[in-house]
Scaffold this motif. Structure first.
Motif, PDB file in Angstrom:
ATOM      1  N   ASN A   1       0.854  -1.194   0.000  1.00  0.00           N
ATOM      2  CA  ASN A   1       0.000   0.000   0.000  1.00  0.00           C
ATOM      3  C   ASN A   1       0.892   1.246   0.000  1.00  0.00           C
ATOM      4  OD1 ASN A   1      -2.984  -0.853   0.443  1.00  0.00           O
ATOM      5  ND2 ASN A   1      -1.846  -2.107   1.904  1.00  0.00           N
TER       6      ASN A   1
ATOM      7  N   GLN B   1       0.617   4.224  -1.322  1.00  0.00           N
ATOM      8  CA  GLN B   1      -0.017   5.533  -1.188  1.00  0.00           C
ATOM      9  C   GLN B   1      -1.348   5.387  -0.441  1.00  0.00           C
ATOM     10  OE1 GLN B   1       1.192   8.692  -2.537  1.00  0.00           O
ATOM     11  NE2 GLN B   1       3.050   7.463  -2.494  1.00  0.00           N
TER      12      GLN B   1
ATOM     13  N   GLU C   1      -4.587   5.983   2.182  1.00  0.00           N
ATOM     14  CA  GLU C   1      -5.474   7.124   2.396  1.00  0.00           C
ATOM     15  C   GLU C   1      -4.942   8.096   3.438  1.00  0.00           C
ATOM     16  OE1 GLU C   1      -9.407   5.588   3.332  1.00  0.00           O
ATOM     17  OE2 GLU C   1      -9.044   3.915   1.960  1.00  0.00           O
TER      18      GLU C   1
ATOM     19  N   ASP D   1      -5.919   3.425  -0.887  1.00  0.00           N
ATOM     20  CA  ASP D   1      -5.334   4.238  -1.957  1.00  0.00           C
ATOM     21  C   ASP D   1      -5.859   5.660  -1.837  1.00  0.00           C
ATOM     22  OD1 ASP D   1      -4.464   5.444  -4.305  1.00  0.00           O
ATOM     23  OD2 ASP D   1      -4.836   3.672  -5.540  1.00  0.00           O
TER      24      ASP D   1
ATOM     25  N   SER E   1      -5.858   7.972  -3.841  1.00  0.00           N
ATOM     26  CA  SER E   1      -6.511   8.471  -5.054  1.00  0.00           C
ATOM     27  C   SER E   1      -8.018   8.244  -5.015  1.00  0.00           C
ATOM     28  CB  SER E   1      -5.920   7.818  -6.303  1.00  0.00           C
ATOM     29  OG  SER E   1      -6.201   6.430  -6.344  1.00  0.00           O
ATOM     30  N   ASP E   2      -8.499   7.409  -4.084  1.00  0.00           N
ATOM     31  CA  ASP E   2      -9.935   7.166  -3.957  1.00  0.00           C
ATOM     32  C   ASP E   2     -10.644   8.291  -3.198  1.00  0.00           C
ATOM     33  OD1 ASP E   2      -9.881   4.660  -5.233  1.00  0.00           O
ATOM     34  OD2 ASP E   2      -9.324   3.630  -3.382  1.00  0.00           O
TER      35      ASP E   2
END
Length: 321
Positions: free
Chosen positions: A85, A87, A89, A151, A153-154
Motif C-alpha cells: 500500500n 499511497q 489514504e 489508496d 486516489s480514492d
C-alpha cells in the motif's frame, strides 16, 4: 432524572427501528459468542482515552466517517504506507486518532486475539464517543471485516468537500445510500472537533463571505491571517463547549457562525433549512436521527463473512510487506 430516562428510552426505541433497515450482512451483538467482552473492552478503552484528552471524541467519529466514505467501512483509513500500500489514504488528510485506535485494538486483543476487526472497532469507538461526549448511546451492529488495500486516489471522488454546496453534498451522500436527512443529521458532528485555518480562509479573504456573521468573521480573521496562518488549529464550535457533541451546531448554522461553506449551505435550501431548524429545536430528536444515520453509514459497502481479514494490527495487513 425521570425526564432523562424517558429521553433515553425514546432514543433507543427510535434507533431500534433504524437497525432493522441497516445492512443485512451485519448483526447486532455480533461478538456475543466469539468475544462476549469485546464491546465492553472497546467502551472502557474509549472512555479512558477521551477522559485523558477530550478532543479525541471528535477525532474517533471523524475517522469512522472517513473510513466509511472511502472503500466502505473496512478500516482502509488505518493502513500505514507499505510496499503493498504505497499511497494509503492516511497520507492525503491529516487526521488524528490512529494511536487511540491502536490502543483500543490492543485492549481487545488482550481479551480475545484475532477475533474483532479494526473496522468494527472504529464503528464501536465512534458510537462510544457519542456516549461520552454527547450523553446518548445506541446499538451498533457488527461483523465488518478489514480490507486489504488503501489508496489515497480514492479520496477526491468520495469524501465531501468543505466548499461544497447543498446539492453536491446531497449527491455525494446519496451515492453512499444516505439521504438528505442523514446528511443534515451527521453534519451535527461539526458541533465538536477541530479544523485548520486553511479550510476556513476561503470564506474570509479577499472579502468576508456574506453568508457569515460579521462579528464571527472578524474574530476568525484575527486568528487566521491572510498569509502564514493556514496551519493554525481552530475549534469547529467557537460558541459553546468545543468538545461536546450536541445540537448546538444547528443553532450555530442558523446564527451564521459556522466554519465551512458546506455547513452554511444547509440554509440555502428550504428542505435542509427546515431540518436544521427541527434539529435546533429538538435535541432528543436530533440524537435519534444522528444515531440512525451513524448506523446506516456503518453499513456502507462492508466486507463480511470470508471477505477481507481480521487484522492483528490495524495499521498493516496480515502477512503483508
Amino acid at each position: 432524572m425521570a425526564t432523562s430516562a424517558c429521553q433515553g428510552l425514546l432514543l433507543m426505541a427510535l434507533v431500534a427501528a433504524v437497525l432493522s433497515t441497516a445492512s443485512g450482512t451485519l448483526q447486532y451483538d455480533f461478538y456475543s459468542y466469539s468475544c462476549p467482552k469485546a464491546e465492553e473492552a472497546i467502551r472502557n478503552a474509549t472512555v479512558k482515552i477521551i477522559s485523558e484528552d477530550r478532543t479525541m471524541g471528535a477525532a474517533l467519529v471523524r475517522l469512522f466517517f472517513h473510513d466509511c466514505f472511502v472503500k466502505g467501512c473496512d478500516a482502509s483509513i488505518l493502513l500505514d504506507q507499505s510496499n503493498s500500500n504505497p499511497q494509503p489514504e492516511k497520507l492525503a488528510i491529516p487526521l488524528r486518532g490512529y494511536d487511540a485506535v491502536n490502543t483500543i485494538k490492543a485492549a481487545v486483543e488482550a481479551v480475545c486475539p484475532n477475533v474483532v476487526s479494526c473496522a468494527d472497532i472504529l464503528a464501536y469507538a465512534a458510537r462510544d464517543s457519542a456516549m461520552v461526549t454527547g450523553g446518548f448511546t445506541f446499538a451498533m451492529p457488527g461483523g465488518r471485516r478489514d480490507g486489504l488495500g488503501s489508496d489515497l486516489s480514492d479520496i477526491p471522488a468520495n469524501i465531501p468537500s468543505p466548499s461544497m454546496n447543498v446539492q453536491d453534498l446531497a449527491t455525494r451522500f446519496g451515492a453512499k445510500g444516505l439521504s438528505t436527512l442523514d446528511l443534515v443529521a451527521l453534519s451535527g458532528a461539526h458541533s465538536f472537533g477541530q479544523t485548520h485555518c486553511s479550510f476556513v480562509t476561503p470564506r474570509l479573504y479577499p472579502t468576508l463571505d456574506k453568508a457569515m456573521d460579521r462579528a464571527f468573521g472578524d474574530a476568525l480573521q484575527k486568528v487566521c491571517p491572510r498569509r502564514g496562518g493556514g496551519g493554525t488549529v481552530l475549534d469547529n464550535n467557537r460558541v459553546t463547549d468545543p468538545n461536546a457533541l450536541s445540537n448546538q451546531y444547528y443553532k450555530n448554522v442558523i446564527a451564521r457562525q459556522v466554519m465551512f461553506t458546506s455547513d452554511q449551505t444547509l440554509m440555502s435550501d428550504a428542505g435542509t433549512a427546515k431540518m436544521v431548524q427541527d434539529n435546533a429545536d429538538d435535541p432528543v430528536g436530533w440524537m435519534a436521527r444522528f444515531a440512525g444515520a451513524m448506523v446506516k453509514m456503518g453499513g456502507i459497502e462492508v466486507l463480511t463473512g470470508d471477505q477481507g481479514e481480521i487484522r492483528s494490527f490495524c495499521g498493516a495487513r496480515n502477512n503483508a510487506s
